[in-house]
Design an enzyme around this catalytic site. Structure first.
Site, PDB file in Angstrom:
ATOM      1  N   HIS A  17     -20.698   8.199  30.279  1.00 49.60           N
ATOM      2  CA  HIS A  17     -19.430   8.877  30.584  1.00 49.60           C
ATOM      3  C   HIS A  17     -19.601   9.881  31.724  1.00 49.60           C
ATOM      4  CE1 HIS A  17     -15.406  10.472  29.540  1.00 49.60           C
ATOM      5  NE2 HIS A  17     -15.911  11.623  29.936  1.00 49.60           N
ATOM      6  N   GLU A  18     -20.602  10.736  31.583  1.00 52.69           N
ATOM      7  CA  GLU A  18     -20.822  11.764  32.601  1.00 52.69           C
ATOM      8  C   GLU A  18     -21.313  11.152  33.914  1.00 52.69           C
ATOM      9  OE1 GLU A  18     -19.713  14.663  32.216  1.00 52.69           O
ATOM     10  OE2 GLU A  18     -19.297  14.437  30.075  1.00 52.69           O
ATOM     11  N   HIS A  21     -18.278  10.371  36.034  1.00 46.50           N
ATOM     12  CA  HIS A  21     -17.780  11.552  36.757  1.00 46.50           C
ATOM     13  C   HIS A  21     -18.700  11.900  37.926  1.00 46.50           C
ATOM     14  CE1 HIS A  21     -14.686  12.219  33.848  1.00 46.50           C
ATOM     15  NE2 HIS A  21     -15.487  12.602  32.871  1.00 46.50           N
TER      16      HIS A  21
END
Length: 334
Positions: A17-18, A21
């Site tokens: 997920h990170e 980003h």
């Protein structure tokens, strides 16, 4: 050992997920101060242009960007980028989780095989057998409604409520229509005594990975809607799990082998992606909602301090909800 596996799975999902980003922030020229896996005190870090760190509690992570929640005159700040660039950075986290889900499902279906609408077995003296259905028949439609998957077959039979159904089948290139009367099975569902033929090939596995991810996404969106309207079957506390509950689920899966671990990881990754797209403050969906408002206002930015305050309130509400869910997890565990 199973607890360690559970924590590792959770950490990988957060990392993906990170990473979404982080990747899109770098692609759009945003200065990233820190890329962290875990929360709490640092246990390891290395600094280049960005500080990469691992923190003590493997229950989250974050990407700290210049000008993300405050004013900044740096041309590399998050706030200095266009609405589309900022939206892509925010959306990338959930998007990476969804893609990761599909990637995990592909080897799962290669290993266990993919269900098809071709019949691999017909129960002797069952409704289908008595009606003339044979092994090797391919079900193309039920009551005139095209079926694309074995799940469609099961659903259509169950929705019949015991009434006659008309099967449109392909038998050695010839089309046939056979009427069958489903009967109620031991689990309460309506069945006709047929089994799917399982295939193991990469193309079918890729197709099933996409369709399964889509079907699960629809189910999750429906659940989120029930969550906000208070219509969740069994109540919110009994239908939602926090970190403790998730670790417990993964720990149980770890006892049953790598395929089960991968399946649970795929479901959790998709959950993280979909939940983060909910338009609630502090979630990625909330930030995308703020950008949508900015776009409607003709590009006029919201006050960063007010936006940060809204996100703080949202985070506080999420923390309270997490405490409630953790309490329910503890009751279930003990």
């Amino acid at each position: 050992m199973t607890i360690i596996v559970a924590l590792l799975v959770f950490s990988i999902i957060v990392f993906i997920h990170e990473l979404g980003h982080f990747t899109f922030a770098k692609m759009n020229g945003v200065k990233v101060h820190e890329f962290s896996i875990g929360m709490g005190p640092k246990i390891y870090s290395i600094k280049k242009d960005t500080e990469y760190s691992i923190r003590l509690l493997p229950l989250g992570g974050f990407v700290s960007m210049e000008g993300e929640d405050e004013e900044s005159s740096d041309p590399r700040s998050f706030g200095a980028k266009s609405i589309l660039q900022r939206a892509s950075i925010i959306f990338a986290g959930p998007f990476f989780n969804i893609i990761f889900t599909i990637i995990l499902f592909i080897p799962i279906f290669i290993f266990i095989g993919s269900q098809t609408t071709t019949l691999g077995g017909v129960t002797e003296n069952g409704p289908a057998y008595s009606a003339g259905v044979k092994v090797g028949d391919t079900i193309e439609a039920i009551d005139g409604k095209k079926v694309n998957s074995w799940q469609d077959v099961i659903q259509s039979l169950n929705e019949s409520d015991g009434s006659d159904v008309k099967l449109s089948i392909d038998r050695n290139g010839q089309n046939k229509e056979i009427s069958v009367t489903p009967k109620k099975g031991e689990d309460g569902r309506y069945v006709i005594g047929i089994e799917t033929k399982v295939e193991r090939n990469i193309l079918t596995s890729i197709k099933n990975a996409f369709t399964t991810t889509y079907d699960m996404t629809v189910q999750m969106i429906t659940f989120v809607g029930q969550l906000f309207t208070g219509t969740v079957p069994g109540g919110v506390g009994n239908s939602v799990s926090g970190p403790l509950g998730v670790i417990s689920i993964v720990s149980e899966a770890a006892k049953m082998g790598i395929v089960n671990i991968m399946y649970i990881a795929a479901v959790l990754s998709l959950n993280l992606g979909i939940i983060n797209l909910v338009p609630f403050p502090a979630l990625d969906g909330g930030r995308l909602f703020m950008l949508a408002i900015e776009a409607i206002r003709g590009g006029k930015k919201l006050d960063p301090n007010k936006e940060a305050m809204i996100n703080m309130v949202g985070l506080g509400a999420l923390m309270i909800f997490m405490v409630f869910i953790t309490y329910k997890d503890i009751l279930r565990l003990f």
